[in-house]
Design a protein around this motif. Sequence first.
Motif, PDB file in Angstrom:
ATOM      1  N   GLU A  39       0.814  -1.324   0.019  1.00  0.00           N
ATOM      2  CA  GLU A  39       0.070   0.093   0.066  1.00  0.00           C
ATOM      3  C   GLU A  39       0.925   1.274  -0.166  1.00  0.00           C
ATOM      4  O   GLU A  39       0.589   2.266  -0.660  1.00  0.00           O
ATOM      5  N   ALA A  40       1.945   1.087   0.759  1.00  0.00           N
ATOM      6  CA  ALA A  40       3.022   2.345   0.661  1.00  0.00           C
ATOM      7  C   ALA A  40       3.544   2.498  -0.544  1.00  0.00           C
ATOM      8  O   ALA A  40       3.639   3.706  -1.051  1.00  0.00           O
ATOM      9  N   ILE A  41       3.789   1.494  -1.305  1.00  0.00           N
ATOM     10  CA  ILE A  41       4.190   1.614  -2.628  1.00  0.00           C
ATOM     11  C   ILE A  41       3.265   2.298  -3.616  1.00  0.00           C
ATOM     12  O   ILE A  41       3.788   3.257  -4.366  1.00  0.00           O
ATOM     13  N   CYS A  42       2.017   1.863  -3.624  1.00  0.00           N
ATOM     14  CA  CYS A  42       0.939   2.531  -4.372  1.00  0.00           C
ATOM     15  C   CYS A  42       0.770   3.826  -4.001  1.00  0.00           C
ATOM     16  O   CYS A  42       0.973   4.826  -4.854  1.00  0.00           O
ATOM     17  N   LEU A  43       0.698   4.337  -2.639  1.00  0.00           N
ATOM     18  CA  LEU A  43       0.718   5.724  -2.278  1.00  0.00           C
ATOM     19  C   LEU A  43       1.898   6.600  -2.714  1.00  0.00           C
ATOM     20  O   LEU A  43       1.859   7.527  -3.220  1.00  0.00           O
ATOM     21  N   GLY A  44       3.141   5.867  -2.733  1.00  0.00           N
ATOM     22  CA  GLY A  44       4.245   6.731  -3.132  1.00  0.00           C
ATOM     23  C   GLY A  44       4.251   6.882  -4.700  1.00  0.00           C
ATOM     24  O   GLY A  44       4.440   8.161  -5.082  1.00  0.00           O
ATOM     25  N   ALA A  45       3.953   5.957  -5.566  1.00  0.00           N
ATOM     26  CA  ALA A  45       3.836   6.067  -6.839  1.00  0.00           C
ATOM     27  C   ALA A  45       2.721   6.943  -7.360  1.00  0.00           C
ATOM     28  O   ALA A  45       2.934   7.906  -7.943  1.00  0.00           O
ATOM     29  N   LEU A  46       1.621   7.204  -6.498  1.00  0.00           N
ATOM     30  CA  LEU A  46       0.473   8.195  -6.760  1.00  0.00           C
ATOM     31  C   LEU A  46       1.083   9.525  -6.378  1.00  0.00           C
ATOM     32  O   LEU A  46       0.848  10.713  -7.336  1.00  0.00           O
ATOM     33  N   ALA A  47       1.853   9.529  -5.392  1.00  0.00           N
ATOM     34  CA  ALA A  47       2.299  10.920  -5.084  1.00  0.00           C
ATOM     35  C   ALA A  47       3.331  11.578  -5.720  1.00  0.00           C
ATOM     36  O   ALA A  47       3.464  12.825  -6.199  1.00  0.00           O
ATOM     37  N   ALA A  48       3.995  10.492  -6.684  1.00  0.00           N
ATOM     38  CA  ALA A  48       4.840  10.932  -7.595  1.00  0.00           C
ATOM     39  C   ALA A  48       4.322  11.136  -9.048  1.00  0.00           C
ATOM     40  O   ALA A  48       5.047  11.521 -10.111  1.00  0.00           O
ATOM     41  N   GLY A  49       2.919  11.056  -8.999  1.00  0.00           N
ATOM     42  CA  GLY A  49       2.476  11.350 -10.208  1.00  0.00           C
ATOM     43  C   GLY A  49       2.124  10.285 -11.432  1.00  0.00           C
ATOM     44  O   GLY A  49       1.851  10.393 -12.410  1.00  0.00           O
ATOM     45  N   LEU A  50       2.072   9.244 -10.769  1.00  0.00           N
ATOM     46  CA  LEU A  50       1.779   8.095 -11.717  1.00  0.00           C
ATOM     47  C   LEU A  50       0.426   8.314 -12.381  1.00  0.00           C
ATOM     48  O   LEU A  50      -0.517   8.733 -11.832  1.00  0.00           O
ATOM     49  N   ASP A  51       0.363   7.969 -13.679  1.00  0.00           N
ATOM     50  CA  ASP A  51      -0.645   8.205 -14.770  1.00  0.00           C
ATOM     51  C   ASP A  51      -1.416   6.852 -15.049  1.00  0.00           C
ATOM     52  O   ASP A  51      -2.462   6.610 -15.306  1.00  0.00           O
ATOM     53  N   PHE A  52      -0.658   5.694 -15.318  1.00  0.00           N
ATOM     54  CA  PHE A  52      -0.892   4.712 -16.066  1.00  0.00           C
ATOM     55  C   PHE A  52      -0.323   3.369 -15.327  1.00  0.00           C
ATOM     56  O   PHE A  52       0.944   3.090 -14.905  1.00  0.00           O
ATOM     57  N   TYR A  53      -1.347   2.421 -14.908  1.00  0.00           N
ATOM     58  CA  TYR A  53      -0.685   1.129 -14.324  1.00  0.00           C
ATOM     59  C   TYR A  53      -1.547  -0.039 -15.081  1.00  0.00           C
ATOM     60  O   TYR A  53      -2.805  -0.041 -15.058  1.00  0.00           O
ATOM     61  N   VAL A  54      -0.742  -0.998 -15.518  1.00  0.00           N
ATOM     62  CA  VAL A  54      -1.498  -2.261 -15.838  1.00  0.00           C
ATOM     63  C   VAL A  54      -0.593  -3.326 -15.044  1.00  0.00           C
ATOM     64  O   VAL A  54       0.681  -3.178 -14.683  1.00  0.00           O
ATOM     65  N   GLY A  55      -1.317  -4.588 -14.814  1.00  0.00           N
ATOM     66  CA  GLY A  55      -0.565  -5.713 -14.071  1.00  0.00           C
ATOM     67  C   GLY A  55      -1.580  -6.938 -14.466  1.00  0.00           C
ATOM     68  O   GLY A  55      -2.541  -6.901 -15.013  1.00  0.00           O
ATOM     69  N   TYR A  56      -0.888  -7.965 -13.886  1.00  0.00           N
ATOM     70  CA  TYR A  56      -1.250  -9.461 -14.058  1.00  0.00           C
ATOM     71  C   TYR A  56      -1.362  -9.959 -12.669  1.00  0.00           C
ATOM     72  O   TYR A  56      -0.158  -9.914 -12.015  1.00  0.00           O
ATOM     73  N   PRO A  57      -2.302 -10.680 -12.100  1.00  0.00           N
ATOM     74  CA  PRO A  57      -2.451 -11.150 -10.838  1.00  0.00           C
ATOM     75  C   PRO A  57      -1.376 -12.200 -10.583  1.00  0.00           C
ATOM     76  O   PRO A  57      -1.099 -12.977 -11.311  1.00  0.00           O
ATOM     77  N   ILE A  58      -0.583 -11.955  -9.566  1.00  0.00           N
ATOM     78  CA  ILE A  58       0.585 -12.940  -9.017  1.00  0.00           C
ATOM     79  C   ILE A  58       0.821 -12.409  -7.670  1.00  0.00           C
ATOM     80  O   ILE A  58       1.177 -11.275  -7.172  1.00  0.00           O
ATOM     81  N   SER A  59       1.075 -13.756  -6.803  1.00  0.00           N
ATOM     82  CA  SER A  59       1.479 -13.329  -5.228  1.00  0.00           C
ATOM     83  C   SER A  59       3.064 -12.988  -5.419  1.00  0.00           C
ATOM     84  O   SER A  59       3.718 -13.625  -6.035  1.00  0.00           O
ATOM     85  N   PRO A  60       3.138 -12.180  -4.383  1.00  0.00           N
ATOM     86  CA  PRO A  60       2.426 -11.243  -3.629  1.00  0.00           C
ATOM     87  C   PRO A  60       2.416  -9.779  -3.923  1.00  0.00           C
ATOM     88  O   PRO A  60       2.578  -8.734  -3.592  1.00  0.00           O
TER      89      PRO A  60
END
Lengths: 571, 288
Positions: free
Chosen positions: A205-226
């Motif tokens: 969650e901290a990675i997500c918040l950091g990325a958003l704070a840095a201005g992330l525009d575009f995210y795609v991904g494929y499910p995989i643990s973890p």
Amino acid sequence: MQMRDFVVRFAGEGGQGVVTSAEGLAQASTQVGYHALTYATFPSQILGGPTWTQARISVDPILSAGDDVDVLVAFNREAYDTHREDVREGGLVIYNSNDFDLEGDDRSYGLPVDELARSTGNNRAANMVIMGALAHLVNMPQAYLEQFVEARFRRGRANDDEIIDSNNLALKLGRDESASSGFSLGDLTPPAMPEYPQIMLKGNEAICLGALAAGLDFYVGYPISPATTILVFMERNLVGEGKFAYQVSSEIESITTILGAGYAGKKAMTATAGPGFSLMSEGLGLGWMAEIPLVVVDVQRGGPATGLPTKTEQSDLLACMYPAHGDVKLPVIAVGTVEECFFGAVKALNWAERYQGPVILMTEMALAERVQNIHRPDLSKVQPERRLVYDGSNGYNRYQGYELSPMPLPGSPGAYVANGSEHDEMGDTTHLPSRHIQMTERRFSKLKLLEENEYEADNADEAVVMMPWGGSKGPALEAYNQLREQNVPVGWYYTMLLSPLPPALLEELKQKELVIVPELNYQGQFSGILRSQGVNAVSITQYTGLPFKVRDLVERITEMTNSHPKEMVRA
Amino acid sequence: MSKKNPEYDFKWCPGCGDFGVRRAIEFAMINRLEETGLPMENNVVVAGIGCSGNLVHLLEGQQPYGFHGIHGRTLPVAMGVKMARPELNVLVVAGDGDFLSIGGEHIGPQAARNLNICAVVMDNGVYGLTKGQSSPTTQLGTVTSSTPYGKIEAEADPLELYLTLGATFIASGFSGQPRELAKLINQGMDHEGFAMVHVQSPCTTYNDTYELMKGNARKGIEPLMYDIPEEHDASDKGAAYNLVQQRGMPVGIIYKDETRPSLQQRVDEIKAKAPRRSVEELMDSFAF
């Protein structure tokens, strides 16, 4: 007896409330000013399976999940059998006497968890029965827990009072039952509420918040643990004008889709684990070759192949340092704490923009799923960077020169071909030796833009130093603190910037007699890389799928400092 | 881009079908420019690897943006560009090997998403740049350098495949008719959704199918190519199946479904439901 620190392990079957009990205890404790950290390990199946979570509550900031278990809460017999040996001498076992009976263990007592919960009229209050029992053991005031119940269940519903009353009753019943057992562990020192604002969250969650704070525009991904929780967070929260989050159909699609987005001008990211990272290899080489900013997060798990999907390991370092065929060297940042997850993500996005290429952000299972209270990041101190964009007229050569140059964006003048084949200044394919020389040197020269002297150093005058990387930072730092208290002559270095390494740090490390690198892999991956750069580094390795125990590190490092330098031969 | 670039040393063989496809794409982009008034830089050509992918360097006149990436991945790259910048016109150019073999796994997902791009597949039934190996569309039994005793597996039927996977626009064309092909490509670009333009683009070196396509009355060879009859109802999927299952190579629009929303339209509609929260607000949800 005063206790500054309290470690509880909850063990049972998936779905029995193992995780919610641990996280509940952690939340209740942080609300009154304690520090808390949970460490979780899951079975790789949807329902059931043996699972356990450990919560560490402390008056002081916490560095590791804790070696010694003060209390084991066993939800079933198997959990008791598996985890009993990890309970410290003088520790206790609480077992669910509605599930099984236990005889012959004089440091245990049964708690009829289900029965007590039912008697409150709220079957879902079982966790509170356990929390009440634990609170008695360390003499934690009931008011702390009631405050947590109030915060969690006061939601403006008609039956709020009823729910809160039943939970408070469950706390009381658990506490009374625990008191009647006659056991007690001591008094947990009252907390001192930190004066800074806090948040409590998982590493991912901290990675997500950091990325958003840095201005992330575009995210795609494929499910995989973890790494899946990053995709889930982004799908929910990366919304709005010009933003896009989407689940694609493979990791090959993930990397090539963000290549398209990065080329088109967006700050783009994906996250994966080892198997997906392997599939991204060719795409990462393309990002390097065509000079396209993007970030790939590798949430490490045990490997190789499918490996250990829900266990922790630091064994992807070589794959991240050498991610593709050909002459490639991608920047690598590895985070070591939940707080660093935030700032590491900011740094990764900034680096990608600054040098116009792919950046790898490494984290690991033990951080991804850990819940911890941290200093709330101050967004006013986050400075998002933006790539150098070409804004002239047509006729521009995108790949001109031997260094970074402005990047044209589709839709505006400066059309070129972003080319994964070796190319000339316009982006057209070429095989001229002089061009391959120019472009290779151009690509490598850009890494210089990322050389930053950001690192930790303590007792840096010692000849023997420790330098962990990534998530082993916590246990290693705790071990270091103990070693210094025992007057063991050892220094400390740490950075999350693994490539390029801070130049001043590398110079310092080269002067050391010995650099000890605790890392969770068999080969000693980071020490090998350090040796290749002229540092006399050796690893302390572990490959159990679990984090280091502080005690083990203290023992090993004490031995190494004793045997050094007379038995050490310089590499 | 490379007309006046002596460093760029790639050449198509004389008579290669790809010359005609290039001309058609130039016509189509100019047509679009004239119709919309948007500058040439509003076009992005995402090219595959192989003879066909070199088209992106060989376009003449005003230059669009280009992306010449790695083998087989044109579609996800195009998705990244399009979903990042929906205002751009994104065109994919790839060969039958790139698109249908190594890149085959990406067709189904993009068709299901109805990604709003136009993909031009240049089918020569062979791997040309690696000197003549069999491709998915090489005919059963054909001797190539990698099938010295004849091709073992059945040939793919790309048009039927696109239809089955759910592409919402499917056209079939011939490189020898650049003007007509340009019209098909323009319609594919204008289509709000996943548009496939499959082009027969013969390889004069390894698989010269000009005679088969156009026929030769002297030798008694009937042309495989035929214009799709005017009465064909392209909105009728059953009729489209009937067409692609007939012998021969239809030229024209086989199928067109304008009822399905594009990926962008679906994303806009679905994500409108999502609450928009600032980073500070998101952090509040973790505060205590």
